[in-house]
Write an enzyme that holds these catalytic residues in place. Structure first.
Site, PDB file in Angstrom:
ATOM      1  N   ASN A   1     -14.471  58.405  33.788  1.00 11.53           N
ATOM      2  CA  ASN A   1     -15.111  59.383  34.685  1.00 11.53           C
ATOM      3  C   ASN A   1     -14.415  59.331  36.048  1.00 11.53           C
ATOM      4  OD1 ASN A   1     -16.883  61.420  35.375  1.00 11.53           O
ATOM      5  ND2 ASN A   1     -18.457  60.016  36.085  1.00 11.53           N
TER       6      ASN A   1
ATOM      7  N   HIS B   1     -10.398  56.458  42.008  1.00 13.48           N
ATOM      8  CA  HIS B   1      -9.576  55.844  40.958  1.00 13.48           C
ATOM      9  C   HIS B   1      -8.115  56.273  41.092  1.00 13.48           C
ATOM     10  CE1 HIS B   1     -13.595  56.076  38.833  1.00 13.48           C
ATOM     11  NE2 HIS B   1     -13.302  54.794  38.696  1.00 13.48           N
TER      12      HIS B   1
END
Ligand code: PAF
Length: 282
Positions: A32, A37
């Site tokens: 997700n 990230h």
């Protein structure tokens, strides 16, 4: 960009990289993926020739009443995002690949002291699950570098200590927290927030910032400041888990003598648990 699911296939690819003397950077994630990230992937690409992002929703780090079943699993979207971020390979193993004998019979890693308090107190067993899966991933991939976000400050401390204590030949790199324009730390769990909750959520970072400013200016008793900040978050409509002021290295309650201090907060909006932190030197 290739995605592999089995350790056997991964190891065959890794052998090729090693023969070419490529350095390997790992970004462990639960998927997700968001800009936070992607910033970890970019950081890994600065340090290493090859970047491997692992995507594994680790059942061992979820408590019985937590969001393991509902945690968003978005592999296809994640692969697309990684394609443009300098990632080389995605490793998305199954639970059977990571825990071949099942969770209950798997060897576990306990990291003392830094796992205590804060999220460790509210989520018993959580850091044991994190340390265990990260050590498995380190052994599966044998990276030269691994990048983790500072948003999970206690997690980063746990992983640094584990790596040091177990003499793991991996350099752990921390990456700064990526925030929304209003200061809310990017998190996969932000997607759970209703419009109303999303408006309240930035209060956590605002409170961390204003308390950090008071500490930097030498104002007040630390424990009183922590209590006031917690009360302010409650008044803003959050259900407080904790607002703690800790020594940045030990994560024990900060004393007046400490110069490196980290403020850590966790609070719920509805059933969504948000965490954030800020560090201050004085
Ligand atoms: O930070 C996370 O997403 C997870 O805790 C990690 C490090 C990938 C371990 O499952």
């Amino acid at each position: 960009m290739r995605t592999v699911h089995s350790l056997k296939e991964l190891r065959a690819i890794l052998r090729g990289y090693r023969q070419q003397e490529k350095t390997i950077g790992l970004v462990p994630t639960m998927g997700n993926l968001h800009e936070g990230h992607i910033s970890l992937v970019r950081k890994a690409a600065e340090a290493a020739d090859i970047v491997i992002t692992s995507i594994f929703v680790n059942p061992m780090q979820f408590g019985a009443n937590e969001d393991l079943d509902t945690y968003p699993r978005t592999l296809i979207g994640d692969q697309e995002k990684l394609g443009t971020a300098g990632n080389t390979l995605v490793f998305a193993p199954s639970a059977e690949e990571v825990y071949p004998d099942g969770l209950a019979r798997h060897t576990r890693i306990v990291v003392p002291e830094v796992s205590d308090g804060h999220c460790g107190a509210s989520r018993p067993g959580h850091f044991e699950g994190v340390a265990t899966v990260v050590s498995v991933l380190f052994n599966m991939i044998q990276p030269d570098f691994a990048v983790f976000g500072e948003k999970d400050f206690q997690q980063l401390a746990v992983i640094r200590k584990m790596t040091r204590d177990l003499m793991m030949p991996v350099e752990v790199i921390g990456a700064i927290t990526i925030r929304e324009e209003d200061g809310l730390a990017k998190s996969s769990r932000n997607s759970y927030l209703s419009d109303e909750e999303r408006k309240i959520a930035p209060a956590i970072y605002q409170e961390l910032q204003s308390t950090a400013a008071k500490i930097a200016n030498g104002h007040g008793d630390l424990q009183v400041l922590a209590k006031e900040a917690g009360d302010n978050l409650r008044n803003a409509g959050l259900r407080l888990d904790y607002f703690n002021i800790a020594n940045s290295q030990t994560l024990k309650p900060a004393t007046p003598e400490d110069s490196n201090i980290t403020l850590l907060a966790a609070a719920y909006l509805g059933t969504t648990r948000l965490i954030d932190n800020i560090s201050v030197t004085r």
